[in-house]
Design an enzyme around this catalytic site. Sequence first.
Site, short mmCIF file in Angstrom:
data_model
loop_
_atom_site.label_atom_id
_atom_site.label_comp_id
_atom_site.label_asym_id
_atom_site.label_seq_id
_atom_site.Cartn_x
_atom_site.Cartn_y
_atom_site.Cartn_z
N GLY A 87 53.50 46.41 57.87
CA GLY A 87 52.56 45.12 57.40
C GLY A 87 52.48 43.67 58.34
N ALA A 88 51.05 43.43 58.71
CA ALA A 88 50.63 42.22 59.15
C ALA A 88 49.72 41.18 58.30
CB ALA A 88 50.31 43.14 60.13
N GLY A 89 50.78 41.38 57.08
CA GLY A 89 50.10 40.07 56.57
C GLY A 89 51.20 38.88 56.80
N ALA B 204 53.54 37.93 54.93
CA ALA B 204 55.08 38.01 55.01
C ALA B 204 55.59 38.87 56.64
CB ALA B 204 55.47 38.51 54.53
N GLY B 205 55.05 39.63 56.51
CA GLY B 205 55.27 41.02 58.26
C GLY B 205 54.72 40.15 59.53
N PHE C 181 48.80 20.96 41.41
CA PHE C 181 48.62 22.94 41.17
C PHE C 181 49.25 22.84 39.63
CE2 PHE C 181 47.29 26.82 42.43
CZ PHE C 181 46.72 26.41 43.92
N GLN D 67 50.38 39.45 36.98
CA GLN D 67 49.25 38.04 37.00
C GLN D 67 48.18 38.22 37.22
OE1 GLN D 67 49.44 34.88 40.00
NE2 GLN D 67 51.20 34.04 37.74
N HIS E 184 44.92 36.18 36.90
CA HIS E 184 44.84 34.69 36.90
C HIS E 184 43.23 34.28 36.02
CE1 HIS E 184 43.06 31.23 39.65
NE2 HIS E 184 44.28 31.09 40.54
N LEU F 266 37.98 35.02 43.16
CA LEU F 266 39.36 34.37 42.81
C LEU F 266 38.09 33.26 43.54
CD1 LEU F 266 41.94 34.29 41.46
CD2 LEU F 266 42.20 32.91 43.19
N SER G 167 40.36 29.58 43.26
CA SER G 167 41.37 29.10 43.31
C SER G 167 41.45 27.82 41.74
CB SER G 167 41.74 28.35 44.28
OG SER G 167 42.63 27.73 44.16
N GLU G 168 42.46 28.24 41.60
CA GLU G 168 43.45 27.09 40.86
C GLU G 168 42.99 25.40 41.02
OE1 GLU G 168 46.72 28.37 38.42
OE2 GLU G 168 47.91 26.14 39.45
N ARG H 167 49.34 29.70 34.76
CA ARG H 167 48.20 31.10 34.51
C ARG H 167 48.45 32.20 32.72
NH1 ARG H 167 48.18 32.05 41.35
NH2 ARG H 167 47.34 30.51 41.51
N HIS I 51 45.60 39.31 40.15
CA HIS I 51 46.11 39.08 41.25
C HIS I 51 47.09 39.04 41.95
CE1 HIS I 51 45.40 35.27 42.87
NE2 HIS I 51 46.40 34.52 42.59
N ARG J 193 54.27 34.52 38.44
CA ARG J 193 54.78 32.73 39.08
C ARG J 193 53.46 31.46 39.24
NH1 ARG J 193 51.42 32.10 44.43
NH2 ARG J 193 49.82 34.24 43.36
C1 LIG Z 1 41.72 35.40 46.36
C2 LIG Z 1 43.99 35.30 46.07
C3 LIG Z 1 44.23 33.73 46.42
C4 LIG Z 1 45.45 33.51 46.38
N1 LIG Z 1 45.94 32.57 46.38
C5 LIG Z 1 47.07 31.78 47.13
C6 LIG Z 1 47.70 30.34 47.07
O1 LIG Z 1 46.82 30.08 47.52
N2 LIG Z 1 48.44 30.25 47.07
C7 LIG Z 1 49.69 30.52 47.09
O2 LIG Z 1 51.27 31.02 46.81
N3 LIG Z 1 49.06 32.81 46.93
C8 LIG Z 1 48.59 32.92 46.80
N4 LIG Z 1 47.81 34.33 46.40
C9 LIG Z 1 48.26 35.03 46.88
C10 LIG Z 1 49.29 35.37 48.25
O3 LIG Z 1 47.98 35.28 49.28
C11 LIG Z 1 49.78 36.62 48.12
O4 LIG Z 1 50.50 37.12 47.28
C12 LIG Z 1 50.39 36.86 50.09
O5 LIG Z 1 49.76 36.17 50.33
C13 LIG Z 1 50.89 38.46 49.64
O6 LIG Z 1 51.58 38.22 51.73
P1 LIG Z 1 52.04 39.25 52.06
O7 LIG Z 1 52.10 39.08 53.59
O8 LIG Z 1 53.03 40.03 51.10
O9 LIG Z 1 50.80 40.77 51.83
P2 LIG Z 1 48.99 41.02 52.31
O10 LIG Z 1 48.19 39.97 53.30
O11 LIG Z 1 48.03 41.57 51.65
O12 LIG Z 1 49.68 41.24 53.84
C14 LIG Z 1 49.73 43.51 53.53
C15 LIG Z 1 49.79 43.66 54.83
O13 LIG Z 1 50.71 45.06 54.45
C16 LIG Z 1 49.59 45.75 55.70
N5 LIG Z 1 49.70 47.62 54.67
C17 LIG Z 1 49.65 47.51 53.67
N6 LIG Z 1 49.62 49.00 53.48
C18 LIG Z 1 49.82 49.16 54.08
C19 LIG Z 1 50.44 50.95 54.81
N7 LIG Z 1 50.99 52.02 54.56
N8 LIG Z 1 51.24 50.85 56.16
C20 LIG Z 1 51.26 49.87 57.31
N9 LIG Z 1 50.19 48.38 56.46
C21 LIG Z 1 50.12 48.79 55.69
C22 LIG Z 1 48.16 45.11 55.47
O14 LIG Z 1 47.23 45.88 56.42
C23 LIG Z 1 48.72 44.43 55.55
O15 LIG Z 1 48.59 43.52 56.95
C24 LIG Z 1 46.57 34.55 46.39
C25 LIG Z 1 45.61 35.63 46.11
C26 LIG Z 1 44.80 36.32 45.97
C27 LIG Z 1 44.26 37.80 46.57
#
Ligand SMILES: Cc1cc2nc3c(=O)[nH]c(=O)nc-3n(C[C@H](O)[C@H](O)[C@H](O)COP(=O)(O)OP(=O)(O)OC[C@H]3O[C@@H](n4cnc5c(N)ncnc54)[C@H](O)[C@@H]3O)c2cc1C
Lengths: 252, 584
Positions: free
Chosen positions: B12-14, B16-17, B116, B240, B242, B252, B254-255, B286, B353, B394
């Site tokens: 995962g490259a969000g 956290a990753g 918030f 959750q 939203h 979405l 946002s709040e 929420r 959400h 949350r």
């Molecule tokens: C519209 C929206 C608005 C939000 N606004 C806020 C905010 O203002 N403040 C706040 O605190 N939170 C907010 N959140 C929540 C927050 O954005 C997310 O919970 C958080 O960004 C999740 O990050 P993550 O790194 O865990 O996952 P993600 O960013 O979702 O990344 C997941 C990664 O995993 C990879 N992946 C998934 N499955 C596989 C697989 N099988 N093999 C390889 N790679 C895989 C994907 O490619 C991706 O890179 C919001 C959420 C949404 C949907």
Amino acid sequence: MATATVEQAPAAADAVPSFQVTMRLRRFNPEQDTEARWEDHTLTMYGTDRVLDALHKIKWEIDGSLTFRRSCAHGICGSDAMRINGRNRLACKTLLKDLPLDKPVTVEPIKGLAVLKDFVVDMEPFFEAYRSIMPFLVTSGNDPSRERRQSPEDRARYDDTTKCIMCAACTSSCPVYWTDGQYFGPQAIVGAHRFIFDSRDEGAEQRLEILNDRDGVWRCRTTFNCTDACPRGIEVTKAIQEVKRALLFRRG
Amino acid sequence: MQTHQYDVVIVGAGGAGMRAALESGKRVRTAVLTKLYPTRSHTGAAQGGMCAALSNVEDDNWEWHTFDTVKGGDFLVDQDAAEVMAKEAIDAVLDLEKMGLPFNRTPDGMIDQRRFGGHTRKHGEAAVRRSCYAADRTGHMILQTLYQQCIKHEVSFFNEYYVLDLLFNEVDGVRRTAGVVAYDLATGETHVFRAKAVVFATGGAGKVYKTTSNAHTLTGDGMAIAYRRGLPLEDLEFFQFHPTGLAGLGILLSEAARGEGAVLRNAAGERFMETYAPTLKDLAPRDVVARAMANEVRQGRGAGPNRDYVLLDLTHLEPAHIDAKLPDITEFARTYLGVEPYTEPVPVFPTAHYAMGGMPTTVDAEVLADNDHVLPGLYAAGEVACVSVHGANRLGTNSLLDINVFGRRAGIAAAKFVERAPWVELPESPEADTVALLEGIRERESGERVAALRRALQETMDANAQVFRSEATLKQALADIHALRERYANVSVQDKGRRFNTDLLEAVELGFLLELAEVIVTGALERKESRGGHFREDYQNRDDVNYMRHTMAYRTESSDGDATVRLDFKPVVVTRYQPMERKF
Ligand SMILES: Cc1cc2nc3c(=O)[nH]c(=O)nc-3n(C[C@H](O)[C@H](O)[C@H](O)COP(=O)(O)OP(=O)(O)OC[C@H]3O[C@@H](n4cnc5c(N)ncnc54)[C@H](O)[C@@H]3O)c2cc1C
Ligand code: SF4
Ligand code: FES
């Protein structure tokens, strides 16, 4: 040619009108086709539907092999830039009702990058160009203990180019990029602009040197295709002009 | 099949990753496997902000932040973890700024902060300005900034690699992490990655529901893979909803809109939140706001031709202020609903959400194999994980915080583990199960369509396991899920090719969703109380005597091979705050 049946209207809007639309798709499957071909599907769609919804309807109900990238479905992840009616746009941000529906809606892959399957192109050269312009904050000395200060005015100076979602709509609409694969393309210059005009950054010199290269910013012929294509409303051509001016200023 | 070897593999490259990769990558040999290009991750969709008690604009401290997190989470939060998060929040924000994140600024150049939902001063006295933000693009800026740092530090990415299995092997009777199996979308090849440590950072599972703010790709892969390998999932019944999704679409708003002064109104124009939450009103947590909205609609006070939504009113805000602080979300309203927020209220309704639950971990992101033991070498962070800092609900801004704080901790912990841990042999034919899964679907000549089953799943979840739940609706959902699972055994795809076969991957993802839906509903059925995001119409009160405990769900197979959910429970960690009634 296939016709899909009416499924259901979106929940919130009961007054949403439905209509018939023909999607004319530029298909290419590397495991079957020697060259790309056109294919038509006529569908019933609704007033709030986007081009992405039409593509999903075809993929999910008619032909599962139709292939495209998508994720967020609301214009924020940059996955689904396509040539729609001859113009680069995001499929998820283009409402069908805003297109002329008396003729087929054409969908093709973006140009200038190798087509791998249907609307999936090879994004590597695009990201490579971005990586080459040092797209990260460059600072010297020890980090301060708190935040670096930046006035709201200084922050506003580069706001426009921070919005880029790397969809490649700009780069793949650029005639110079089509004919010369060495050119960095507008997105990489946007990426550089974001840092060159950030008051905290100290890497402008090096970045400008890179962009001064023969495949750099001087190749831009100011056709404004990029600005027209950008789904984030970034003034891409203006950003490129500002980088050019910074180079001239530096020389003088 | 190809085999690779890395000290640490991050999946995962969000946010956290990539935050984990920055830590791990500078210490040991690290690879990041991601099914999307990093910048496509859904972290980029986050809008409102990331909370930290910086005290840049108002007096604040991390203890108040901890309290709000615990209370907002309806006392199901592990308080030790919440304290770690609130304390480290300050450095997490400052670190991002130093990496270059373009935060909005105060007149004297410091990071600006805004209100918030649920974030207060002095334990609930009044709303406090705690959220650090970059317009309504905070997640986009975090994702971009972390990606830029990954480029700077030359992190190795394997893009469009779908991880489909987790590998273990027993050493002296103890199960240890051996690596993962991935599928390369471009070529259709299977790759085995041997690793001493694996970090799961695969994000959420919003696609279990039909109306959701989540991306098409958020199918809970990491959770489902771990679950299939016998690891527990914690508190998955807490999802959750939203309050402000664009009506009918789920996109979405946002709040932050309410943080900047927008208010909710029913069809009669009444500010109904004043009755439900007299102090915090529209900025109550929420779960409270979402239920209030759903209740207004049920009582016939909804707006629109079908009276099925309420209105978010920004019309009293200055257009210039809206443009400066909320440019993207107002554009969403214009683009997708054709509504002009300067002059018209925006139709909104709750949207699925965020998954509060996930893979249980320690505060160092080590994954638990049961209540008392970690699984050596396995880490999880971000929405896939459950530390648990979000408990039953949350607070807004606490997820962007979570991914940064615990992403960083995961990267450091994994790298440290690698330095002392020996290599574990790969199991025999490590790719066999994955190949069987994929080929089983690909080779089936005809059968059920993925899209039809997925839609049926999402519809039953929206109808029966959403804001309001009861034994009857949950039993209905469970029956539907079981029927769909049987049909899924006969699923087939039309694309039989090797290259970019997204048809095949959607089928695999549907399998993950079905697993998780069953866990969500089973946990919700067992939890005969209402707490945070989980509201039972047949048990409307919180029951601390019987249910102040985490759910731990395990997949078990009966002798005839049928999979079922086995529930166990884990105590909540309470340090400073005893449960009290939630009033806002
Ligand atoms: C519209 C929206 C608005 C939000 N606004 C806020 C905010 O203002 N403040 C706040 O605190 N939170 C907010 N959140 C929540 C927050 O954005 C997310 O919970 C958080 O960004 C999740 O990050 P993550 O790194 O865990 O996952 P993600 O960013 O979702 O990344 C997941 C990664 O995993 C990879 N992946 C998934 N499955 C596989 C697989 N099988 N093999 C390889 N790679 C895989 C994907 O490619 C991706 O890179 C919001 C959420 C949404 C949907
Ligand atoms: S500048 Fe605009 S068009 Fe170009 S990549 Fe960025 S968002 Fe896309
Ligand atoms: S799907 Fe994300 S931008 Fe279109």
